[in-house]
Design an enzyme around this catalytic site. Structure first.
Site, PDB file in Angstrom:
ATOM      1  N   GLU A 149      52.351 -17.476  82.275  1.00  0.00           N
ATOM      2  CA  GLU A 149      53.785 -17.526  81.709  1.00  0.00           C
ATOM      3  C   GLU A 149      54.101 -15.785  81.791  1.00  0.00           C
ATOM      4  OE1 GLU A 149      55.821 -19.657  79.514  1.00  0.00           O
ATOM      5  OE2 GLU A 149      54.685 -21.228  80.784  1.00  0.00           O
TER       6      GLU A 149
ATOM      7  N   HIS B 247      54.105 -17.678  73.150  1.00  0.00           N
ATOM      8  CA  HIS B 247      53.618 -16.422  73.957  1.00  0.00           C
ATOM      9  C   HIS B 247      52.886 -15.362  73.126  1.00  0.00           C
ATOM     10  CE1 HIS B 247      57.364 -17.790  76.715  1.00  0.00           C
ATOM     11  NE2 HIS B 247      56.024 -18.092  77.464  1.00  0.00           N
TER      12      HIS B 247
ATOM     13  N   CYS C  41      61.554 -10.390  74.859  1.00  0.00           N
ATOM     14  CA  CYS C  41      61.570 -11.524  76.100  1.00  0.00           C
ATOM     15  C   CYS C  41      62.640 -11.282  77.042  1.00  0.00           C
ATOM     16  CB  CYS C  41      62.197 -12.872  75.268  1.00  0.00           C
ATOM     17  SG  CYS C  41      61.113 -13.621  74.150  1.00  0.00           S
TER      18      CYS C  41
HETATM   19  O1  SUG Z   1      60.297 -20.510  77.101  1.00  0.00           O
HETATM   20  N1  SUG Z   1      62.945 -20.845  75.577  1.00  0.00           N
HETATM   21  C1  SUG Z   1      62.181 -19.880  76.133  1.00  0.00           C
HETATM   22  C2  SUG Z   1      61.941 -18.642  75.417  1.00  0.00           C
HETATM   23  C3  SUG Z   1      61.233 -17.685  75.903  1.00  0.00           C
HETATM   24  C4  SUG Z   1      60.866 -16.478  75.367  1.00  0.00           C
HETATM   25  N2  SUG Z   1      60.238 -15.628  76.066  1.00  0.00           N
HETATM   26  C5  SUG Z   1      59.067 -14.545  75.456  1.00  0.00           C
HETATM   27  N3  SUG Z   1      58.483 -14.844  74.474  1.00  0.00           N
HETATM   28  N4  SUG Z   1      58.784 -13.791  76.536  1.00  0.00           N
HETATM   29  C6  SUG Z   1      60.855 -20.714  76.121  1.00  0.00           C
HETATM   30  O2  SUG Z   1      60.354 -21.208  75.348  1.00  0.00           O
HETATM   31  C7  SUG Z   1      64.397 -22.802  75.400  1.00  0.00           C
HETATM   32  C8  SUG Z   1      65.519 -23.377  76.110  1.00  0.00           C
HETATM   33  C9  SUG Z   1      66.257 -24.710  75.533  1.00  0.00           C
HETATM   34  O3  SUG Z   1      65.480 -25.103  74.672  1.00  0.00           O
HETATM   35  O4  SUG Z   1      67.288 -24.833  76.018  1.00  0.00           O
HETATM   36  C10 SUG Z   1      63.549 -21.959  75.926  1.00  0.00           C
HETATM   37  O5  SUG Z   1      63.284 -22.176  77.106  1.00  0.00           O
END
Ligand code: SUG
Length: 440
Positions: A175, A247, A368
């Site tokens: 990730e 994460h 993020c």
């Molecule tokens: O991968 N949300 C992302 C959020 C990413 C956050 N990034 C870090 N923590 N670096 C994920 O879960 C949700 C999309 C949706 O449900 O439409 C989403 O992909």
């Protein structure tokens, strides 16, 4: 040692930003599933965050949104005919898949790649490996376009090495920088790289998915040419993952010599800190700031996104600044902790709050939204200049967003083929402004 800057490359939020409820283990994504989003406001909020850091004197870059919908996914799933026919058929036969094809998830640039600055690598080049994001379907389709974007920005092979994503298998689940922290005396000096993984390859875990394997982290460290004695691999705690820390950057953040983390972030905290001290021996003295569970229960840490903050060395300030989401100010335990922390004499001297609510509702805070790339002055000069921000460019991007983005979008709206054209036109205008029309 040459002067180096931490350049934040923020993901420019795309026109199809919506609440798809697609990320198991991400509580915000699940709880806002199906809500109406506001892509225009989302993108403007992101651009205002970039403006804030630019005005503070930091170097700011941007990563453009990826092409959406991703027709390759629809074709792979057996849909055919014209673009409009594919969208209509997918909307009625496989709406989940259409949502995945439309996801604007590349906005969370911390998941775009893992980055090792040239001060840490054996060949003296800056290395970037695109994350395969193999755990979630809607994110697994990002990496080919991410590689194309990174190659367009970091084109000069004498200075930069852009690596393709690791194999798309659960053993290599990766990730990106969300599970990676770089520590050191300063940005430009040789550093220690900490990779945080949630499971071993081949290991099956109960509960929410662990999205990063140790094998993935080790593979990246090897291909980036990192010195083994300066590299640490630590396991994220199961308690954190099951509480919603999908994460590691939801429960810890580090910069220069400081690691700010929740008591429950790591499986073996003492061992991890000891390994970091040993790896940094002769380079820097680690400052660790632990947030006790008794002060901030992990549920509050995750709801408020206290740790999903940018920890920044601001010009003219001797202590670090934590750029936290407004939700951290609105949650009592985290607000109190921030007050206590900044009145003490620890390494974090100030907390500033920023509004990124549209992204937060999908589980994406300030940290993020950015990919940190430590770059020397020469490396900055060698990168594609079109993506380096100044205020005029932020204004221009905001104008395009105001002109081309909707202010209301529900997952049901994705069924309208006309929306695909809107997304394409918006992206083309953005790419033109960033002098990246080659990506169209
Ligand atoms: O991968 N949300 C992302 C959020 C990413 C956050 N990034 C870090 N923590 N670096 C994920 O879960 C949700 C999309 C949706 O449900 O439409 C989403 O992909």
């Amino acid at each position: 040692m040459s002067t180096a800057f931490e350049v934040n490359f923020d993901g420019l939020i795309g026109p199809s930003h919506n609440y798809g409820g697609m990320s198991e283990g991400n509580l915000a994504s699940a709880s806002n599933s199906g809500e109406v989003s506001n892509p225009r406001e989302a993108a403007l909020q992101g651009l205002e965050k970039m403006r804030l850091l630019l005005r503070a004197g930091l170097v700011q870059g941007v990563l453009p949104p990826l092409p959406r919908p991703n027709y390759d996914l629809l074709v792979a799933a057996g849909f055919g005919g014209s673009d409009a026919q594919m969208i209509e058929a997918a909307a009625s036969q496989a709406p989940q898949l259409l949502k995945a094809a439309y996801s604007a998830s590349s906005m969370w640039a911390a998941n775009a790649a893992t980055v090792s600055p040239s001060a840490d690598t054996s060949d003296g080049r800056l290395h970037l490996t695109a994350a395969n994001l193999s755990t979630m379907l809607h994110r697994s389709i990002e990496h080919p376009d991410t590689v194309a974007t990174l190659l367009a920005i970091f084109e000069n092979e004498d200075r930069f090495a852009v690596h393709a994503a690791l194999p798309m298998h659960a053993d290599f689940a990766d990730e990106g920088a969300a599970n990676h922290v770089r520590l050191g005396e300063s940005h430009g000096s040789e550093g220690v790289e900490l990779f945080v993984y949630g499971r071993e390859s081949g290991e099956s875990t109960a509960g929410f998915p662990a999205r990063q394997t140790k094998l993935a982290s080790e593979s990246i460290a090897r291909s980036h040419g990192l010195a083994p004695q300066r590299t640490v691999f630590a396991r994220q705690s199961r308690a954190a993952i099951d509480a919603g820390a999908f994460h590691n950057d939801v429960v810890s953040v580090g910069s220069t010599d400081t690691l700010f983390y929740h008591e429950l972030a790591f499986e073996r905290t003492d061992e991890t800190l000891e390994a970091l001290r040993k790896a940094g021996d002769g380079l820097f003295d680690l400052k660790s700031v632990m947030v006790p569970q008794a002060d901030v229960p992990i549920e509050d840490a995750i709801r408020s996104y206290l740790f999903n903050s940018q920890l920044l060395q601001m010009p003219g300030e001797d202590r670090l600044v934590l750029l936290a989401p407004l939700e951290t100010e609105e949650t009592e335990s985290t607000r109190r902790f921030c007050e206590k922390m900044t009145t003490g004499n620890g390494p974090i001297g100030r907390v500033q709050f920023v509004d990124v609510r549209q992204s937060m509702r999908n589980g994406g805070g300030p940290a993020c939204l950015r990919l940190r790339v430590v770059m020397t002055e020469d490396e900055i000069a060698a990168a594609h200049q079109g993506v380096m921000m100044d205020e005029a460019k932020i204004d221009a991007l905001q104008d395009i967003v105001r002109r081309t983005y909707r202010d209301r979008l529900s997952p049901a709206d994705l069924a309208d083929p006309a929306f695909a054209n809107e997304c394409q036109l918006a992206r083309e205008a953005l790419l033109e402004a960033l002098e990246l029309s080659g990506l169209i």
